[in-house]
Design a protein around this motif. Structure first.
Motif, PDB file in Angstrom:
ATOM      1  N   ILE A   1     -26.215  70.413 157.840  1.00  0.00           N
ATOM      2  CA  ILE A   1     -26.340  69.218 156.249  1.00  0.00           C
ATOM      3  C   ILE A   1     -25.318  68.201 156.403  1.00  0.00           C
ATOM      4  O   ILE A   1     -24.025  68.707 156.594  1.00  0.00           O
ATOM      5  CB  ILE A   1     -26.825  70.333 154.609  1.00  0.00           C
ATOM      6  CG1 ILE A   1     -25.560  70.778 154.173  1.00  0.00           C
ATOM      7  CG2 ILE A   1     -28.097  70.680 155.434  1.00  0.00           C
ATOM      8  CD1 ILE A   1     -26.420  71.316 152.945  1.00  0.00           C
ATOM      9  N   ARG A   2     -25.256  66.843 156.134  1.00  0.00           N
ATOM     10  CA  ARG A   2     -24.545  65.906 156.029  1.00  0.00           C
ATOM     11  C   ARG A   2     -24.715  65.559 154.147  1.00  0.00           C
ATOM     12  O   ARG A   2     -25.328  65.262 154.350  1.00  0.00           O
ATOM     13  CB  ARG A   2     -24.350  65.118 157.123  1.00  0.00           C
ATOM     14  CG  ARG A   2     -24.632  66.373 157.887  1.00  0.00           C
ATOM     15  CD  ARG A   2     -22.966  66.880 158.709  1.00  0.00           C
ATOM     16  NE  ARG A   2     -21.627  66.021 158.729  1.00  0.00           N
ATOM     17  CZ  ARG A   2     -20.986  65.192 159.297  1.00  0.00           C
ATOM     18  NH1 ARG A   2     -21.226  65.436 161.351  1.00  0.00           N
ATOM     19  NH2 ARG A   2     -20.240  64.396 159.099  1.00  0.00           N
ATOM     20  N   GLY A   3     -23.376  65.020 154.022  1.00  0.00           N
ATOM     21  CA  GLY A   3     -23.042  63.904 153.405  1.00  0.00           C
ATOM     22  C   GLY A   3     -22.912  64.463 151.973  1.00  0.00           C
ATOM     23  O   GLY A   3     -22.810  63.543 150.727  1.00  0.00           O
ATOM     24  N   GLY A   4     -23.209  65.156 151.863  1.00  0.00           N
ATOM     25  CA  GLY A   4     -22.814  65.559 149.910  1.00  0.00           C
ATOM     26  C   GLY A   4     -23.903  65.478 149.384  1.00  0.00           C
ATOM     27  O   GLY A   4     -24.485  64.787 149.624  1.00  0.00           O
ATOM     28  N   SER A   5     -24.014  65.717 147.571  1.00  0.00           N
ATOM     29  CA  SER A   5     -24.625  65.020 146.939  1.00  0.00           C
ATOM     30  C   SER A   5     -23.801  65.160 145.670  1.00  0.00           C
ATOM     31  O   SER A   5     -23.658  65.288 145.468  1.00  0.00           O
ATOM     32  CB  SER A   5     -25.993  66.378 146.846  1.00  0.00           C
ATOM     33  OG  SER A   5     -25.197  67.825 145.683  1.00  0.00           O
ATOM     34  N   TYR A   6     -24.914  64.495 144.705  1.00  0.00           N
ATOM     35  CA  TYR A   6     -25.246  63.870 143.194  1.00  0.00           C
ATOM     36  C   TYR A   6     -24.066  65.022 142.627  1.00  0.00           C
ATOM     37  O   TYR A   6     -23.212  65.022 141.727  1.00  0.00           O
ATOM     38  CB  TYR A   6     -25.975  63.784 142.717  1.00  0.00           C
ATOM     39  CG  TYR A   6     -26.845  64.882 141.701  1.00  0.00           C
ATOM     40  CD1 TYR A   6     -27.140  65.231 141.216  1.00  0.00           C
ATOM     41  CD2 TYR A   6     -28.321  65.291 143.045  1.00  0.00           C
ATOM     42  CE1 TYR A   6     -27.744  66.667 140.888  1.00  0.00           C
ATOM     43  CE2 TYR A   6     -28.976  65.652 142.469  1.00  0.00           C
ATOM     44  CZ  TYR A   6     -28.846  67.015 141.614  1.00  0.00           C
ATOM     45  OH  TYR A   6     -29.480  67.751 141.454  1.00  0.00           O
ATOM     46  N   LEU A   7     -24.381  66.281 142.785  1.00  0.00           N
ATOM     47  CA  LEU A   7     -24.035  67.743 142.194  1.00  0.00           C
ATOM     48  C   LEU A   7     -22.253  68.076 142.764  1.00  0.00           C
ATOM     49  O   LEU A   7     -22.468  67.994 143.913  1.00  0.00           O
ATOM     50  CB  LEU A   7     -25.250  69.149 142.347  1.00  0.00           C
ATOM     51  CG  LEU A   7     -24.777  70.337 141.883  1.00  0.00           C
ATOM     52  CD1 LEU A   7     -24.748  70.480 140.571  1.00  0.00           C
ATOM     53  CD2 LEU A   7     -26.226  71.298 142.178  1.00  0.00           C
ATOM     54  N   LYS A   8     -21.592  68.418 141.515  1.00  0.00           N
ATOM     55  CA  LYS A   8     -20.217  69.033 142.439  1.00  0.00           C
ATOM     56  C   LYS A   8     -20.242  70.170 141.303  1.00  0.00           C
ATOM     57  O   LYS A   8     -20.462  70.484 140.557  1.00  0.00           O
ATOM     58  CB  LYS A   8     -19.538  68.118 141.915  1.00  0.00           C
ATOM     59  CG  LYS A   8     -18.014  67.916 142.347  1.00  0.00           C
ATOM     60  CD  LYS A   8     -17.191  67.119 141.984  1.00  0.00           C
ATOM     61  CE  LYS A   8     -15.677  66.962 142.788  1.00  0.00           C
ATOM     62  NZ  LYS A   8     -15.668  67.658 144.102  1.00  0.00           N
ATOM     63  N   VAL A   9     -20.477  71.500 142.048  1.00  0.00           N
ATOM     64  CA  VAL A   9     -20.330  72.571 141.123  1.00  0.00           C
ATOM     65  C   VAL A   9     -18.356  73.254 141.469  1.00  0.00           C
ATOM     66  O   VAL A   9     -17.976  72.852 142.653  1.00  0.00           O
ATOM     67  CB  VAL A   9     -20.795  73.716 142.303  1.00  0.00           C
ATOM     68  CG1 VAL A   9     -20.670  75.302 141.591  1.00  0.00           C
ATOM     69  CG2 VAL A   9     -21.966  73.402 142.681  1.00  0.00           C
ATOM     70  N   GLU A  10     -18.155  73.603 140.108  1.00  0.00           N
ATOM     71  CA  GLU A  10     -16.635  73.807 139.782  1.00  0.00           C
ATOM     72  C   GLU A  10     -16.304  75.217 139.836  1.00  0.00           C
ATOM     73  O   GLU A  10     -17.276  75.778 139.132  1.00  0.00           O
ATOM     74  CB  GLU A  10     -16.107  72.937 139.812  1.00  0.00           C
ATOM     75  CG  GLU A  10     -16.277  71.342 139.953  1.00  0.00           C
ATOM     76  CD  GLU A  10     -15.421  70.132 139.387  1.00  0.00           C
ATOM     77  OE1 GLU A  10     -15.715  70.156 138.351  1.00  0.00           O
ATOM     78  OE2 GLU A  10     -14.277  69.790 140.137  1.00  0.00           O
ATOM     79  N   GLY A  11     -15.380  75.664 140.037  1.00  0.00           N
ATOM     80  CA  GLY A  11     -14.915  76.750 139.585  1.00  0.00           C
ATOM     81  C   GLY A  11     -14.672  77.873 140.585  1.00  0.00           C
ATOM     82  O   GLY A  11     -13.787  79.270 139.755  1.00  0.00           O
ATOM     83  N   SER A  12     -14.548  77.824 141.899  1.00  0.00           N
ATOM     84  CA  SER A  12     -13.999  78.814 142.864  1.00  0.00           C
ATOM     85  C   SER A  12     -14.365  77.792 143.865  1.00  0.00           C
ATOM     86  O   SER A  12     -15.222  77.249 144.018  1.00  0.00           O
ATOM     87  CB  SER A  12     -15.634  80.012 142.429  1.00  0.00           C
ATOM     88  OG  SER A  12     -14.593  80.636 143.538  1.00  0.00           O
ATOM     89  N   ILE A  13     -13.011  78.838 144.647  1.00  0.00           N
ATOM     90  CA  ILE A  13     -13.041  78.151 146.211  1.00  0.00           C
ATOM     91  C   ILE A  13     -14.218  78.794 147.046  1.00  0.00           C
ATOM     92  O   ILE A  13     -14.368  78.535 147.900  1.00  0.00           O
ATOM     93  CB  ILE A  13     -11.767  79.636 147.027  1.00  0.00           C
ATOM     94  CG1 ILE A  13     -11.458  80.190 146.710  1.00  0.00           C
ATOM     95  CG2 ILE A  13     -10.484  78.642 145.812  1.00  0.00           C
ATOM     96  CD1 ILE A  13     -10.965  81.510 147.432  1.00  0.00           C
ATOM     97  N   TRP A  14     -14.806  79.482 146.632  1.00  0.00           N
ATOM     98  CA  TRP A  14     -16.158  80.267 146.770  1.00  0.00           C
ATOM     99  C   TRP A  14     -16.922  79.447 147.568  1.00  0.00           C
ATOM    100  O   TRP A  14     -18.185  80.166 148.245  1.00  0.00           O
ATOM    101  CB  TRP A  14     -16.463  82.031 146.430  1.00  0.00           C
ATOM    102  CG  TRP A  14     -15.223  82.781 146.342  1.00  0.00           C
ATOM    103  CD1 TRP A  14     -13.844  83.039 145.458  1.00  0.00           C
ATOM    104  CD2 TRP A  14     -14.409  83.601 147.593  1.00  0.00           C
ATOM    105  NE1 TRP A  14     -13.324  83.934 146.106  1.00  0.00           N
ATOM    106  CE2 TRP A  14     -13.224  84.120 147.472  1.00  0.00           C
ATOM    107  CE3 TRP A  14     -14.146  83.055 149.568  1.00  0.00           C
ATOM    108  CZ2 TRP A  14     -12.267  84.536 148.218  1.00  0.00           C
ATOM    109  CZ3 TRP A  14     -13.747  84.188 150.265  1.00  0.00           C
ATOM    110  CH2 TRP A  14     -12.538  84.477 149.787  1.00  0.00           C
ATOM    111  N   TYR A  15     -17.631  78.799 146.490  1.00  0.00           N
ATOM    112  CA  TYR A  15     -18.526  77.806 146.454  1.00  0.00           C
ATOM    113  C   TYR A  15     -18.798  76.660 147.899  1.00  0.00           C
ATOM    114  O   TYR A  15     -17.483  76.597 147.831  1.00  0.00           O
ATOM    115  CB  TYR A  15     -18.277  76.451 145.327  1.00  0.00           C
ATOM    116  CG  TYR A  15     -19.300  77.446 143.869  1.00  0.00           C
ATOM    117  CD1 TYR A  15     -20.516  78.047 143.800  1.00  0.00           C
ATOM    118  CD2 TYR A  15     -18.256  76.866 142.355  1.00  0.00           C
ATOM    119  CE1 TYR A  15     -20.327  78.499 142.478  1.00  0.00           C
ATOM    120  CE2 TYR A  15     -18.589  78.152 141.637  1.00  0.00           C
ATOM    121  CZ  TYR A  15     -19.701  78.827 141.956  1.00  0.00           C
ATOM    122  OH  TYR A  15     -19.765  78.786 140.287  1.00  0.00           O
TER     123      TYR A  15
END
Length: 719
Positions: free
Chosen positions: A667-681
């Protein structure tokens, strides 16, 4: 050895492992002092868990299978069923049978959308009831089932309210409270355990549980056990009865403190990245420990060789037959041997004495390695058996002792059992039984890059010369310098399509690709456009799980998605909760197809971002709470005029690969959602033009995501 004192005891107990070289071959006085030290340490600890009724099985659980649930051997998507019996059959045939299977559901899928680790169990095929059938079948065959817990998952969707308990943060007590309300995942995980009947919890990245975590688990299953990834401290033995054992913890003459203090602790050794396991198998056996079998490592196939599988079968037969001896609380580590560099542990069970050995001398050994009593305490003649090789030992008399000769290769383990005459010992305990004919098991050949060939892509009906398709952008023909990388962490774990021979991957080699002219959608496909498709094509997926999950569904329309409607006001937002096949169906209806990864990237442009080299949050939807209309950011257009090629929603590409063990797409381009808190995401938020994300595929209910949509391309007639 200096006399026992509290300082010495505390120092010994504080270490996960201790160098025991000073105590090898100790005399009776020193052995007695060490025993007093061990008993004093036991008296300072709460060890009641090791006498608890209901978890006795854990003490002799020697083989654990790390079952990566995305492995195609586990779930048959065509038949729509779990292949649990085939997995267990293969385990019996190849590894001697599993005692535990760990159902791993999360990493490396967490972070693509806002589903949390527990949602990934809920969204497995058949939901929790489907998993209950898996667990019931495993139980019927004598195998226990563990679920996984990732304490680092603090940036995804939070769980709703739960009953109060001592520490309302539960396992989150060690982590920042950002985006983490008071309710702990412990309550939600406990509900999963109760519903599917799980027996234990794997504590990923952890060495022990936290206050507040145990109570919800025990409410779900009073006999729940924990299985941390790392060695726990001795004070954790009040609630931890087993763990993994990493490779460096089994090297002689080191001694694991917990193994010495409480031999009923359940250890399983692991060296997941190794392509050869004989060393850790034999060293673990020497310490009376089992193994974790893990071959699909987050999408990287690392099969066990047949020689290692046969060696493990030998070890597990001995471990199980002499399980009582390996739980001997008076066992003696590193007793005297006749050869420098050959180490021995001594264990007892009833009238039987067992020595496990390991040859670390650096050379082959052939001759006497041990002294053992010639007679039993009641005067019976002792007989001795080399169970590693299946032969009775003919000892040499030396005073009142027997000298026991055996042959050992360098690095090889051994097992000698001594018993009075008349006590039966099974000489075949460590020997291979003839294999019975049966169904073919898992294909364990090593993969090559040719096993990752791209799924065949059919061209679309072509654009005629001079035609300009509506709402599409023209991309001219030419050679394209295609370079792509992973953007989620220092390296990408699980490998990708350019490095099948190793686990780690980040940068793909650049290559020049000749691309003909094509047209690509100016925007991501919208909810309104997808509704037109449904109404005209009467499209009905074979599996509706999570299909257009956020759309309104009138009563009685569950099997008629053309009667559904998008959320009010979101008609011009990108369609989400569609999988690859849902996107392909739309593209086919529209006379188009999905873009190849390189086609997508060429349309995005040659700068860092679609609009240029500097990131500008005003030009894309990144780090927001929801999707936006597909024409909201005209200033973020790429060099050919495409919008939202960074942010808003990830986009499917025609990039499906299947190596026979793992299916995935890009999948390409990324999204609106930014998930933070861990390097494992996974990578999240808007992504640069040269970054891609590998998304594991299993079945539609998981493959459909709240942050993944698509756009289409159309081929041009070749002149």
């Amino acid at each position: 050895m200096k006399p026992l004192d509290s300082e010495h005891l505390a120092s010994f107990a504080a270490n996960f492992q201790n160098d025991f070289s000073a105590h090898i071959g100790r005399d009776e006085e020193e052995a007695a002092e060490l025993d007093r030290m061990r008993n004093a340490l036991r008296d300072s600890l709460d060890l009641n868990i090791f006498t608890r009724q209901g978890i006795e099985w854990y003490r002799s659980a020697y083989i654990e299978a790390f079952l990566f649930m995305y492995d195609t051997a586990f779930y048959d998507r065509e038949a729509g069923r779990y292949r649990i019996d085939e997995i267990l059959d293969d385990g019996e045939r190849e590894f001697g049978g599993y005692d535990i299977i760990l159902l791993w559901q999360s990493y490396p899928r967490l972070g693509i959308d806002d589903r949390n680790q527990i949602d990934y169990y809920r969204d497995m095929p058949g939901g929790l009831q489907g998993l209950r059938q898996v667990v019931d079948r495993a139980h019927a065959r004598g195998v226990r089932v563990f679920v996984n817990y990732n304490p680092w998952d603090i940036g995804t969707r939070r769980e709703p309210g739960a009953p109060p308990y001592t520490d309302k943060r539960g396992y989150r007590g060690r982590f920042p409270d950002t985006n983490a309300p008071a309710v702990a995942d412990a309550e939600a995980l406990g509900a999963v355990i109760k519903e599917i009947g799980a027996d234990g919890v794997f504590l990923d990245t952890m060495a022990s549980d936290d206050p507040g975590f145990l109570a919800p688990m025990e409410r779900a299953n009073a006999n729940i056990v924990f299985n941390p990834e790392s060695l726990p401290p001795t004070e954790a033995l009040s609630s931890i009865a087993g763990s993994w054992l990493q490779r460096n913890t089994v090297v002689p003459p080191d001694l694991m403190t917990i193994r010495w203090v409480e031999p009923r602790f359940s250890f399983r050794a692991i060296d997941r990245n190794a392509d050869e396991h004989s060393d850790i198998i034999q060293k673990a056996f020497f310490h009376g420990c089992g193994q974790v079998v893990w071959e699909n490592i987050f999408g990287w196939w690392n099969p066990w060789p047949e020689t290692d599988r046969a060696l493990l079968r030998r070890c597990v037969r001995l471990l199980r037959q002499f399980s009582a001896a390996f739980q001997d609380r008076d066992w003696q580590p590193y007793v005297a041997t006749e050869v420098d560099g050959v180490y021995a542990h001594r264990w007892h069970s009833g009238e039987t004495t067992m020595h496990t050995l390991i040859n670390e001398s650096g050379a082959a050994v052939s001759g006497p390695v041990l002294q053992a009593p010639a007679t039993s305490p009641d005067g019976r003649q002792m007989r001795h058996y080399d169970l590693w090789n299946g032969a009775e030992i003919q000892p040499a008399q030396q005073g009142e002792a027997h000298l026991l000769p055996i042959s050992m290769s360098g690095g090889e383990a051994g097992c000698i059992v001594s018993a009075p005459a008349g006590v039966e010992v099974d000489l075949g305990a460590g020997q291979e039984e003839p294999a019975s004919a049966g169904a073919a098991g898992i294909d364990r050949k090593r993969l090559t890059l040719s096993d990752l060939s791209l799924r065949l892509v059919e061209p679309s009906p072509p654009v005629a010369a001079g035609e300009e398709p509506e709402e599409m952008c023209r991309v001219t023909a030419g050679t394209f310098n295609f370079g792509v990388r992973h953007n989620n962490r220092t390296v990408m774990e699980g490998a990708c399509y350019d490095k099948i021979d190793q686990l780690w991957d980040k940068y793909h080699p650049r290559r020049f690709i000749d691309l003909p002219e094509y047209w690509i959608d100016r925007t991501e496909v919208t909810n309104a456009s997808y509704l037109d498709f449904l109404e005209q094509a009467r499209y009905l997926p074979r599996d509706l799980t999570n299909f257009l999950r956020h759309w309104h569904k009138p009563a009685g329309s569950e099997q008629e998605p053309w009667r559904w409607s998008p959320p009010p006001g979101k008609e011009r937002h990108p369609v989400i909760w569609v999988d690859l096949d849902d996107a392909r169906a739309y593209a086919h209806w529209a006379g188009k197809r999905l873009p190849l990864e390189e086609e997508w990237q060429k349309a995005a442009g040659f700068a860092v971002w679609p609009w240029g080299d500097g990131f500008d949050p005003a030009l894309c939807n990144s780090g927001a709470d929801d999707t936006t209309p597909v024409d909201r950011f005209p200033g973020g257009a790429s060099h050919v005029g495409c919008l939202d090629m960074a942010g808003n929603v990830w986009e499917w590409t025609e990039s499906e690969r299947d190596d026979g063990h793992t299916r995935y797409a890009i999948i390409r381009g990324g999204s609106y959602l930014k998930v933070e808190g861990s390097i494992w995401y996974n990578a999240s938020g808007a992504q640069p033009n040269d970054c891609h994300e590998k998304i594991l595929l299993m079945y539609p209910g998981l493959d459909r995501c709240g942050t993944v949509g698509f756009r289409c391309v159309k081929d041009v007639a070749q002149t």
